[in-house]
Scaffold this motif. Structure first.
Motif, short mmCIF file in Angstrom:
data_model
loop_
_atom_site.label_atom_id
_atom_site.label_comp_id
_atom_site.label_asym_id
_atom_site.label_seq_id
_atom_site.Cartn_x
_atom_site.Cartn_y
_atom_site.Cartn_z
N VAL A 195 101.37 30.58 -43.81
CA VAL A 195 100.28 31.12 -43.02
C VAL A 195 100.12 30.26 -41.77
CG1 VAL A 195 97.80 31.61 -42.96
CG2 VAL A 195 99.08 31.92 -45.10
N ASN A 196 100.12 30.90 -40.60
CA ASN A 196 99.91 30.19 -39.35
C ASN A 196 98.43 29.85 -39.19
OD1 ASN A 196 102.53 31.32 -39.10
ND2 ASN A 196 102.37 31.15 -36.90
N LEU A 197 98.17 28.62 -38.76
CA LEU A 197 96.81 28.21 -38.46
C LEU A 197 96.68 28.05 -36.95
CD1 LEU A 197 95.91 25.43 -41.08
CD2 LEU A 197 95.42 27.87 -41.17
N SER A 198 95.75 28.77 -36.37
CA SER A 198 95.49 28.59 -34.94
C SER A 198 94.78 27.25 -34.74
CB SER A 198 94.59 29.72 -34.43
OG SER A 198 93.29 29.60 -34.99
N ALA A 199 94.71 26.81 -33.50
CA ALA A 199 94.01 25.57 -33.19
C ALA A 199 92.54 25.66 -33.62
CB ALA A 199 94.11 25.26 -31.70
N HIS B 163 90.86 23.21 -36.50
CA HIS B 163 89.77 22.30 -36.17
C HIS B 163 88.40 22.78 -36.67
CE1 HIS B 163 92.61 19.88 -34.04
NE2 HIS B 163 92.98 20.90 -33.30
N HIS B 164 88.40 23.87 -37.43
CA HIS B 164 87.14 24.37 -38.02
C HIS B 164 86.63 23.32 -39.02
CE1 HIS B 164 84.42 26.74 -40.51
NE2 HIS B 164 84.40 27.62 -39.53
N VAL C 123 101.32 24.81 -38.43
CA VAL C 123 100.52 24.38 -37.29
C VAL C 123 101.47 24.10 -36.14
CG1 VAL C 123 98.88 22.66 -36.48
CG2 VAL C 123 98.88 23.32 -38.87
N THR C 124 101.14 24.57 -34.95
CA THR C 124 101.97 24.27 -33.79
C THR C 124 101.66 22.86 -33.27
OG1 THR C 124 100.41 25.18 -32.21
CG2 THR C 124 102.08 26.70 -33.09
N GLU C 125 102.65 22.31 -32.58
CA GLU C 125 102.45 21.00 -31.96
C GLU C 125 101.27 21.05 -30.99
OE1 GLU C 125 106.36 18.96 -30.78
OE2 GLU C 125 106.87 21.08 -30.97
N SER C 126 101.18 22.12 -30.21
CA SER C 126 100.11 22.21 -29.22
C SER C 126 98.73 22.28 -29.88
CB SER C 126 100.33 23.39 -28.28
OG SER C 126 100.43 24.59 -29.00
N ALA C 127 98.63 22.95 -31.03
CA ALA C 127 97.34 22.99 -31.75
C ALA C 127 96.95 21.60 -32.22
CB ALA C 127 97.42 23.94 -32.94
N MET C 128 97.92 20.84 -32.68
CA MET C 128 97.63 19.47 -33.12
C MET C 128 97.18 18.60 -31.96
SD MET C 128 97.85 18.72 -36.28
CE MET C 128 97.89 16.97 -36.04
N MET C 129 97.77 18.79 -30.81
CA MET C 129 97.51 17.90 -29.70
C MET C 129 96.17 18.18 -29.00
SD MET C 129 99.94 15.96 -30.18
CE MET C 129 99.67 14.79 -28.87
N GLN C 130 95.51 19.30 -29.34
CA GLN C 130 94.20 19.57 -28.74
C GLN C 130 93.18 18.53 -29.16
OE1 GLN C 130 92.84 23.59 -29.17
NE2 GLN C 130 94.64 24.43 -28.17
N GLN C 131 93.21 18.17 -30.43
CA GLN C 131 92.34 17.12 -30.97
C GLN C 131 93.18 16.33 -31.97
OE1 GLN C 131 88.47 18.41 -32.47
NE2 GLN C 131 88.60 20.27 -31.23
N PRO C 132 94.05 15.46 -31.50
CA PRO C 132 95.03 14.82 -32.38
C PRO C 132 94.44 14.08 -33.58
CG PRO C 132 95.45 14.26 -30.09
CD PRO C 132 94.20 15.05 -30.12
N ASP D 128 107.21 26.21 -34.43
CA ASP D 128 107.72 26.24 -33.05
C ASP D 128 108.12 24.86 -32.57
OD1 ASP D 128 107.14 28.96 -33.08
OD2 ASP D 128 105.19 28.70 -32.11
N PHE D 129 108.72 24.08 -33.47
CA PHE D 129 109.07 22.71 -33.11
C PHE D 129 110.05 22.68 -31.95
CE2 PHE D 129 111.41 18.72 -33.36
CZ PHE D 129 110.35 17.83 -33.37
N GLY D 130 109.81 21.76 -31.04
CA GLY D 130 110.66 21.59 -29.87
C GLY D 130 110.06 22.17 -28.61
N THR D 131 108.96 22.91 -28.74
CA THR D 131 108.35 23.52 -27.56
C THR D 131 107.01 22.88 -27.21
OG1 THR D 131 107.22 25.22 -28.87
CG2 THR D 131 109.45 25.73 -28.08
N GLY D 132 106.57 21.94 -28.01
CA GLY D 132 105.24 21.36 -27.80
C GLY D 132 105.29 20.00 -27.16
N TYR D 133 104.30 19.17 -27.49
CA TYR D 133 104.09 17.94 -26.77
C TYR D 133 104.13 16.68 -27.63
CZ TYR D 133 102.08 21.59 -23.89
OH TYR D 133 101.89 22.74 -23.19
N SER D 134 104.43 16.81 -28.89
CA SER D 134 104.30 15.62 -29.74
C SER D 134 105.45 14.65 -29.51
CB SER D 134 104.23 16.02 -31.22
OG SER D 134 105.44 16.58 -31.65
#
Length: 175
Positions: A6-10, A14-15, A40-49, A70-76
């Protein structure tokens, strides 16, 4: 063992009650935690690391599987990746779709597979569109694959029938 990802949005990650909600859902559906993988996407994690890391640690403590989607497309960074309690990396389809025609994509995919395995993680490739790509991923050591070559999106009833013979449905040679 059948697992559900299941995909979790940012916003959901963070809920404030996400861990309790997952625990309640597992109880309501009488489902073992290890049969659920939360992506979880890398970008979702990086919003509030820091908050994201805490939530992932609590979900991990429940026994739920965790995946970086989506590993490889984010910022981690690698420093951050080593701290995450995840067991799976999903290679973004942008690196997979031309894998059978692009040496550059092959190098990227091989590197991600090696990196993940060195961290003790399983690797899933997204966007598998043909048998050649599926075989190439297997040769590179990829653990799992998903995409239209394996199965198109389907209704629940059709999925139940497909699960009784997935290899036949995907045209994969059976041992």
């Amino acid at each position: 063992q059948l697992t559900m990802s299941v995909n979790l949005s940012a916003a959901i990650l963070h809920h404030p009650d996400i861990v309790d909600l997952v625990q309640q859902a597992l109880a309501v559906w009488n489902t073992a935690p290890d049969s659920l993988v939360l992506e979880v996407t890398e970008s979702a994690m990086m919003q509030q690391p820091d908050r994201g890391l805490e939530v992932l640690r609590r979900l991990h403590a429940l026994g739920v599987g965790l995946s970086i989607d989506d590993f490889g497309t984010g910022y981690s960074s690698l420093a951050y990746l080593k701290r995450l309690p995840v067991h799976e990396l999903k290679i973004d389809k942008s690196f997979v779709v031309d894998l059978d025609r692009s040496e550059e994509d092959e190098r990227i995919v091989r590197t991600i597979i090696t990196l993940a395995h060195n961290f003790g993680m399983r690797v899933v490739a997204e966007g598998v569109e043909n048998q050649a790509i599926l075989e190439q991923l297997a040769n590179l050591g990829c653990d799992l694959a998903q995409g239209r070559h394996i199965a198109m999106a389907m209704r629940v009833d059709d999925a139940a029938a497909w699960l009784t013979r997935p290899a036949e449905q995907a045209g994969i040679a059976q041992a």
